[in-house]
Write a protein that holds these residues in place. Sequence first.
Motif, mmCIF file in Angstrom:
data_model
loop_
_atom_site.group_PDB
_atom_site.id
_atom_site.type_symbol
_atom_site.label_atom_id
_atom_site.label_comp_id
_atom_site.label_asym_id
_atom_site.label_seq_id
_atom_site.Cartn_x
_atom_site.Cartn_y
_atom_site.Cartn_z
ATOM 1 N N TYR A 409 21.545 31.582 -3.787
ATOM 2 C CA TYR A 409 20.945 30.741 -3.374
ATOM 3 C C TYR A 409 19.549 31.057 -2.804
ATOM 4 C CZ TYR A 409 24.359 26.901 -3.415
ATOM 5 O OH TYR A 409 25.673 25.730 -4.225
ATOM 6 N N SER A 410 19.339 32.022 -2.077
ATOM 7 C CA SER A 410 18.431 32.639 -1.855
ATOM 8 C C SER A 410 18.602 33.569 -0.074
ATOM 9 C CB SER A 410 16.895 32.011 -0.648
ATOM 10 O OG SER A 410 16.940 31.061 0.191
ATOM 11 N N GLY A 413 19.089 31.354 2.559
ATOM 12 C CA GLY A 413 19.913 30.837 1.987
ATOM 13 C C GLY A 413 21.163 30.875 3.057
#
Length: 486
Positions: A409-410, A413
């Motif tokens: 997601y990042s 994350g």
Amino acid sequence: MTTTNDIVAKLWGLCNVLRDDGVTYNEYVTELTYLLFLKMLEETGRENRLPDNYRWGTLAKREGLEQLEYYKRMLLDLGKPEVKDVLVRAIFTDAQTRLRKPTNLKALTSNIDQLDWFSAREEGLGNLYEGLLEKNASDKKSGAGQYFTPRPLIDSIVRLMQPQPGEVVQDPAAGTAGFLVAADRYIKDHSDDLYKLPEAQAFFQRHNAFVGAELVPDTHRLCMMNLLLHGIEGGVDNIDTLSPDGETLTKADLILTNPPFGTKKGGGRPTRSDFSVTADTSNKQLAFVEHIVRALKPGGRAAVVVPDNVLFEDNTGRRLRTWLMDLCNLHTILRLPTGIFYAQGVKTNVLFFRRGTTDKANTSAVWVYDMRANMPAFGKTRPLTVADFTEFEAAYGSDPNGGAERSEYSEEGRWRRFSREVITARNDNLDIAWLRDTEAEAEEALTEPEDIAAAIIGHLKAALEEIEALSEELEPDTITIPEAAE
């Protein structure tokens, strides 16, 4: 489950009756198991499993010292080799009552007789007994938490691993059978209570699908009772998985387990002839991981709860991780939040892996989900719930073997992928964290004295674990003991 909850509360309340008799919480649950087993056989019309002269009705109608003496004889005789029913023998082997006052036994039998058994049968006697086990485990005074994995965690793991009819499911450290019961429930939910299965396969599910081991005799008793009330006939042996007996466990398609943490008493090593990686360590959790890998069929899958030191410990720990990632595809690690295993007092993770069909280079990458950083302070006032695992289950995907398409997601994350090359550069240290750990801030938010005390004990136990591990690595392989003078 309103009636079930009410009955569990009433049964638990009866422990107050026994305090004057010096009965502890765990002894109380064991005592209840004997009595509930007899009562439930009456309620379900299965008293033919017992010898004719030992039935609930005969026990319940007696009074005073005569009742207590009859009960003592009953416990002794039902565990004898001549009792034909294997499950009855397993529950009553070496059974003895802790009750000394006849009035206390009468209070138990009378109160058990007065419970709403019709509603309990409708809601499921297995649910009633599991509720009692959960009540015992959640009570800090009982000390039974070490045998009871939180239900939301078990259910999440089972949903992800998707046990199927026809598979052999093993738990080599079964405790009270939480994982096996949840796997059985999952299969029944997806097969209309086994009615969609051919009779031969339904028989397999009831008699041969679930296998395991439990070392502690009283816990094994609770385990067998729990299995029986969920329609599973035995399958868990009262043996030490790390002894040669563990080699006899049936090879499994799926292993679900939360093995005991710590070191073997007296510094003892596993005595398995098939162990190589962990043969010289007293660290139980490392040895259990070796058992799990060896007990899986080619292509079999596993989900195992382990403490942090399995991820970072050097020497034997590192050799085990390298060996594991060669023989298996270790595709996912879930870093569990703190505060859910106070009994063990260590930080924990779940390893998800699949046994390869070859013995080399099965792990190409490991996905790590951090459910520990920036999480609530779990404890009595904020228990773990099913909803807490929703995001992790979505990230894991629909393939039990970790093969679903995944995406990070990042960088900030909770979900990240680490290639085998990156892990090699870390000396196969899998204790990977990238989010700022707010554990200290979370613990400051604890308000219940029991939770605060448990957190402190947890830190102390974790420190002792590290000292024990270091001591073991520094310990010489052989110690020469001088001969005693004549």
